[in-house]
Structure formats: C-alpha cells, structure tokens
Design an enzyme around this catalytic site. Structure first.
Site, PDB file in Angstrom:
ATOM      1  CD  GLU A 103      -2.856  -1.264   2.308  1.00  0.00           C
ATOM      2  OE1 GLU A 103      -2.282  -1.554   3.384  1.00  0.00           O
ATOM      3  OE2 GLU A 103      -4.086  -1.080   2.223  1.00  0.00           O
ATOM      4  CD  GLU A 123      -3.008  -6.362   3.790  1.00  0.00           C
ATOM      5  OE1 GLU A 123      -3.016  -7.059   2.753  1.00  0.00           O
ATOM      6  OE2 GLU A 123      -2.334  -5.322   3.899  1.00  0.00           O
TER       7      GLU A 123
END
Ligand code: NAI
Length: 719
Positions: A103, A123
């Site tokens: 990210e 995740e």
C-alpha cells in the site's frame, strides 16, 4: 525508523530501517512522516525515493501492534500525504512489498521493482483486508478483475507478473534503489496528477454486477463461512462505484467489522501457532532446541504403497537421494513407475527438471548399509514392523536413524527391538504424503535430542509443518479423531443421517464433513484397526447390554457398512453412493437410510430430531476434550501444536483457529457445561467426561489459550 539522505544532489532517499522486513511499526511511520515532510520542505529536493534496508522494501504492518491501542501516526493519512507530494515519489521495491508495504508503494507515484521482488496484499489470510487504501488504489491501477484476484486470495506476485499487471512501472536486475533514483530524476519533468491513484477512476467494465456475483460465488465455495474475502469484494466494489473518499470510508468500516470478529483473531492465532511449532519443545517439557540436527543426504523408504510413494517424492524433489525397497519385483516396478511419474509431473508444474537420478530401487534391505536415515512405510502390522527394525539394526551402519510412518503403533516398542533406541522416532506423514503439509514427529521416551532435531529439520527441509508429539496410541491427531468420529456415529444411532452431520460440520467450516471424509480416506482403514482391537463382531460382552464393547458404548454401524463391502469412494459406495468407484460426487443413499431405520428399530431406539448445534457441540467438544487430555498426558507440548495438527492434517477450518482455540472462543465454561450436560445424557461415553485440565482452567477463570501452559505445568509437573 527511516534514514534520510540526499543523493545526486537533488533526490531525497528515504530508507526504512526496521529489521528483519522493515515492518511499518509506529517508529517507522514516524520516520516516514518526518522524512517526507523534510523532503517536501527542502527546495534542493526535486524527487523522492523510498526504499528498505537490507534488500527488503517492506513486509507490511507489524502485526504484534494489532493487539494494543494504535500508537504513532496512522497509515492512511500518511499515505495520502505521500501521494499528494508535489515532487515525484518513487518506490524502489527489493525483496518484498507486502500488505502495508504494498500500500505504501501504491501511494507513491512510481514503482520500480527488482526482478526477484514479490508484491501482494495478504491481509485476507489474517482475516482482514488491506485497509490503508489497498482496496481502493489497486483496482484503480490494474482494473477490477485483477485486483479482486489479488485482494481476495492474498497471493503474492513476482516482479514480472506485477509488471504485466501494471502494478510496477519497471523491473530491473540491478540495484532497484539506484535505478529508482535515476528514474526519479527523469520523472521530475512529468506532470504527476495522473500518477495519483486516488484521483483516478477504475477502468470501466461491462457487466460489473455479473463479475462481482461470480467472484462472490467462487469465494463462498472455496472458503465457506469466511468473512474476510467477502469483505474484500465489497471494498473493491466500493472502489468501482464510489469516489475515492467514500470508498476509503467503506474500506475502513469493513475493516472495523473484520478486526473485531473472532475470525481475524483465529487467523492471526494460526499464523503465530504455526511459527511456534517451529520453535519446538518436547511434549514432556524437555528443551531440545539446542541440539544440532545431523546432515541427512540419503534416505531409504521401505514399502512403496500409498504412503511410501508420496514420501519418496517429497524427499527426491528437494534433492535428497532415495533408495526405495519393496518385497516383489512387480510391486517394485509399479512403485517405481508411480514415483517417477509423480516426480515428473511435479517438476513440470514447477518448471524444473525432475531429479530422477536421485532414485534407486531395490528388493533387498542389504542395500541400505550406507543410508543416513530410514523411513519405514510397510503395512500397519506390528510384527512385520518389528522384524524389519530388527533387520535394519543388523544391516544399517550404527549411526543410521530409523523412523516409522506408523499411524498409531507404539514407536518405543519398535525402538526396543533395535540396537539403537535413541535413534528411533516416528515420522507420521499424512495422505497423500507429497501434498499434505503435516508431519507428526513422534518422540519416544528414548529418542535422543539429536534424533528429534534431525527429523524436525528434515521435515522443514521437505516443506512440511512439523510438530513434535509424544508416543501414545494414535499420537495426537488420530487419538483425537476417535472421540470425534464416535460422536458422529452415535448421532446416527440417535436419529441423524450422515448428510445431516456432514452439513452441520461443513457449515461450521470443514471442507468435508466426517462421513464424506471417511469415504474419501477409505472405511477399511479404521475397520482393520477395530478388528485388531477386538471391537468388531456381535455383542459378545455378556456383562453389558448390547452396543457395548469393553464396557463402553460402541456403535457397530461403521462395521456393518464395511461388512457390505462399502469401503467409500474407491468402491463407489460408503456412507454415500457414487456414480462409479473413484468418483467424488457423493449422493445420499436410500440404502443407508433404511439400514439406519432397521438398526434403530432392532435396538428399540426412538429416533429424534437432532439440531446442528448438538452435532457441532458433541463432535467438536469431544474432540477438544481429548485435546485437553493429550495436554495433561504431555503428548502435545502446547494447545497451539494440537491446533496446527488439526489445521494441516485434518482440514479444521483455519478461521476457527483449531479445536483448542475454538474451545477458548466458545468459552471454556460453556464447553465444560455442555460436556457435563451430554455426559449426563450419555453416561456410558467416557470421552464426554470433562477432562481435569478443562475443569482446572475453568476454575482458574478460563485464562487465554496462551496461558494454559502455566496451568498444565503446575498440574502435571511429574513429566
Ligand atoms: P500400503 O498397503 O498402501 O503399502 C504398504 C507397502 O509396503 C506395500 O506396497 C507392501 O508391498 C510394502 N511392504 C510390505 N512389507 C514389506 C517389506 N517387508 N519390505 C518392503 N516393503 C514391504 O500401505 P500405506 O497406506 O502406504 O501405509 C503404510 C504405513 O503408513 C502404515 O503403517 C500406515 O498405518 C501408515 N499411514 C498410512 C496412511 C494412509 O492414509 N494410508 C496415513 C498415515 C500413515
């Protein structure tokens, strides 16, 4: 932390420094925030490069921080600031850019990756979603279908695939940092607005609804009852249909739901539990960690049946020399063909050359003189195994380790017939042995620390999740399976059908209920064990009413099924019926239904409606109860070890954490109460009697699973 230097007179080079993977801990976030501010404010700086120390860009969030309150600058505004910088910001990705690291790279304006680097958003595997804009920026960069694939599976992609997908702008064989600095200098002249992903819209697609529906169905099929992949889909849908700021709001709401769910806790527990098994101790509490494993180069596999073949493949594909033994020429040739075929297919899949030159085949144990280790995988017959171990003692050089793949026989008794009991251990592989990840390493009371260290390290080398367990009938996994399967059979007697039991277990999250699983594994395996233990046959025990053996309740239905030649999928009939032998499509069989009806009426059992709740409680609490006994007996060192065994060897749903973690989530008090309740109703089932450890833990206020060890030590310090 983050280091700041000015290179090439005008490029601010920010290096994340948090070994081993430069995780985004609060200190690192602090460092990034400060250095970015500095680069922004310094008129000499025309461009920024972010990289990570020691050849690793960033491994993501520091998951140890998940437990406590958030400290330091939050990630989302920090990434927004990076994206808004008016000078080009380039991520130089070496090693990994995973999770928060990915990210961070997405918030930069450009991404340069080293050819060996990997990127991904894993995740979902921890029950979460990429909540620092990952679900919003990635679809805007690479389109919805590709983003859905990466985010819902959590898979890592190579630099080359990342380039193809458009995640990175360039792949280099050279130092990614140096290449990124040159790239940044060139980028100074280019306008940045189109490089800010939050300003983009997702590439348009026809039939958006149909796509989301198809992916949702796919995910639901693959991961029944798992919340995180569905939340990922919803977040990506927000990226497709909402402006960035609203999408971010949705991402954060979905994350909050996941974060507070038991599933995320369970999946994070699994992550740590798996790591814990690597840092093993012996169940008896003895510390073996300091023992140095021996170097193993050549291994003999005795018996090329179902298990031996898979074991030989697991060894040869990592470069270990294998000499395989069979009893007859024909069996040896069949085994050889199977092993070679499996190795060739495996090599093809991995794009490597099959290491066939590592294989030798023989009919004589005499050829095993020089091997470093032997794995015996002949029939489950103690007499046969003993004779082989005696022979091996004579043939093998004194230092050769002797291991058995028995699924439950006494490893110490086998050690006792050899001239080297300290070099004997169990290596309990699971079928198919070249696919299943679990290896139970059975430590006999006389196994030396070096032996166990060697076998554990061998397990790791061949890619197994190895768990050290003690020696008792069935070890950990199969010992616990018995009460679980017993409960399932008792439920049939009382009124349930195999479909109903399986449905409840599958809704709980198992990929397959216990009856479908038994059909797959073959019903004859357990039947043989029961016959050998004198459990099968008519109600011979005159001291007890019918349906009792050795004084306890016994359900003969599984034996009756086998007596009819119904051995499961391989015979086309078992608890279910199949179109043909070997088919996997299980259909309810009216014959089983009538067999159950006849059985119940013969014994005067009034069938009753059984709820899914009762099925789950009786099967799973009996399973966990045996787990508590295993902990008391010192057969498993920690509840984590039991859970890892069930996750990797028995298909226990990962989002439930394993039988012991599940019990802790349900609440030990409740598990105890329900076991007491069922035991009162079924006083002839000893497995339902709550274990002393469970009672003790409840009496101590049900401590969290990580603290059980202290109570076990206090309770059974005799080990
Ligand atoms: P299998 O019946 O498929 O193969 C056994 C092989 O051993 C046969 O090919 C047989 O010819 C060979 N054999 C017998 N005596 C021999 C001797 N003296 N020398 C050399 N080879 C000999 O059996 P399977 O299923 O592979 O089981 C082997 C062992 O692994 C058993 O102890 C079993 O309990 C254990 N095991 C089996 C699992 C399974 O799912 N099948 C799972 C985990 C362990």
């Amino acid at each position: 932390m983050a280091r700041y230097e000015l290179v090439k007179r005008s490029v601010a080079l920010i290096t994340l420094t948090n070994p081993p993977v430069n995780a985004l801990s609060s200190v690192v976030r602090h460092g990034i925030t400060e250095t970015i501010e500095r680069a922004r404010g310094d008129p000499k700086v025309t461009a920024v490069v972010i990289c990570g120390e020691n050849g690793k860009f960033c491994g993501g969030a520091d998951i140890r921080e998940f437990a406590g309150p958030m400290r330091g600058p939050p990630l989302v505004p920090m990434l927004d600031v990076i994206e808004a910088v008016e000078k080009p910001v380039v991520a130089a990705i070496e090693g990994v850019a995973l999770g928060g690291g990915c990210e961070l790279a997405l918030a930069c304006h450009y991404r340069i990756a080293h050819s060996k680097a990997h990127v991904g958003l894993p995740e979902v595997t921890l029950g979460l979603l990429p909540a620092a804009g990952g679900t919003q920026r990635l679809p805007r960069l690479i389109g919805i279908p590709a983003a859905l694939d990466l985010i819902t599976t959590g898979r890592h992609v190579s630099a080359q695939e990342a380039l193809k997908l458009g995640i990175v702008d360039q792949v280099t064989e050279q130092n990614a940092c140096e290449v990124a600095v040159e790239f940044a200098l060139r980028a100074v002249a280019t306008a940045l607005s189109s490089r800010r992903l939050s300003m983009r819209t997702t590439p348009s697609l026809p039939n958006l609804d149909a796509l989301f529906e198809a992916v949702t169905m796919q995910v639901q099929k693959k991961a029944r009852g798992v919340m995180a992949p569905l939340a990922c889909i919803q977040a990506v849908r927000a990226a497709a249909t909402m402006p960035y700021s609203q999408g971010m709001k949705r991402e954060s709401e979905l994350m909050a739901t996941l974060f507070n769910s038991g599933q995320a806790r369970a999946l994070q527990y699994c992550f740590f539990a798996q790591r814990t098994t690597g840092k093993w101790t012996l169940p008896s509490g003895a510390q073996w960690n300091n023992s140095k494993p021996r170097d193993i180069r050549s291994i003999a596999v005795i018996g090329l049946g179902t298990m031996g073949r898979g074991i030989a493949v697991s060894l040869a594909r990592v470069g270990i020399s294998v000499i395989a033994v069979e009893t007859e020429k024909k069996l040896l040739e069949t085994g050889r063909q199977m092993v070679v075929g499996m190795l060739e297919r495996d090599a093809k899949r991995r794009g490597v050359t099959a290491s066939l030159n590592l294989l030798k085949f023989t009919l004589s144990l005499q050829d095993l003189k020089d091997v470093d280790l032997v794995i015996e995988a002949v029939f489950e017959d103690m007499k046969l195994k003993e004779s082989i171990f005696k022979e091996l003692s004579k043939v093998c050089r004194p230092g050769t380790l002797l291991c058995t793949n028995t699924s439950g026989l006494d490893v110490d008794a086998l050690a006792g017939v050899t001239d080297r009991p300290h070099l004997v251990a169990g290596m309990h592989f699971f079928s198919p042995a070249h696919v299943m990840k679990l290896l139970e390493v059975v430590c006999g009371p006389r196994s030396s620390s070096e032996t166990i260290a060697t076998v554990m390290s061998l397990g790791k080398r061949i890619g197994k999740v190895s768990v050290a367990v003690g020696n008792c009938p069935g070890f950990v996994g199969n010992r616990m399976l018995k009460p679980y399967l017993d409960q399932a059979s008792f439920l049939l007697e009382e009124g349930a059908t195999p479909e109903q039991v399986d449905k409840a277990l599958e809704e709980f999250g198992f990929a397959m209920g216990c009856f479908r699983m038994s059909d797959l594994a073959g019903l004859d395996v357990g039947w043989r064990v029961r016959k050998e233990s004198g459990l099968t046959g008519p109600d011979v025990d005159r001291n007890y009413p019918p349906r009792r053996r050795h004084g306890h309740r016994y359900c003969p239905i599984p034996d009756m099924i086998c007596e009819q030649g119904r051995m499961g999928q391989k015979t086309g009939r078992g608890w279910y019926m199949y179109d043909k032998p070997g088919s996997t499509d299980a259909k309810p069989d009216p014959l089983i239904q009538s067999l159950l009806e006849v059985y119940r009426s013969r014994y005067g059992i009034q069938p009753r409606n059984i709820s899914s709740q009762e099925i789950i409680e009786r099967c799973l609490f009996a399973l966990a109860n045996e787990g508590f006994r295993i902990l008391e007996d010192g057969i498993a060192a920690r509840p984590e070890d039991i859970d890892v065994i069930y996750l990797f060897g028995y298909g226990f749903p990962r989002h439930r954490g394993g039988p012991m973690f599940n019990a802790s989530m349900v609440g030990l008090q409740r598990v105890l109460e329900r076991l007491e309740h069922y035991q009162q109703t079924h006083p002839d089932v000893p497995h339902l009697e709550p274990s002393p450890l469970l009672k003790k833990l409840v009496a101590c206020g049900s401590p969290p699973i990580q603290k059980w060890g202290e109570h076990i030590k206090k309770m059974y310090s005799h080990l």
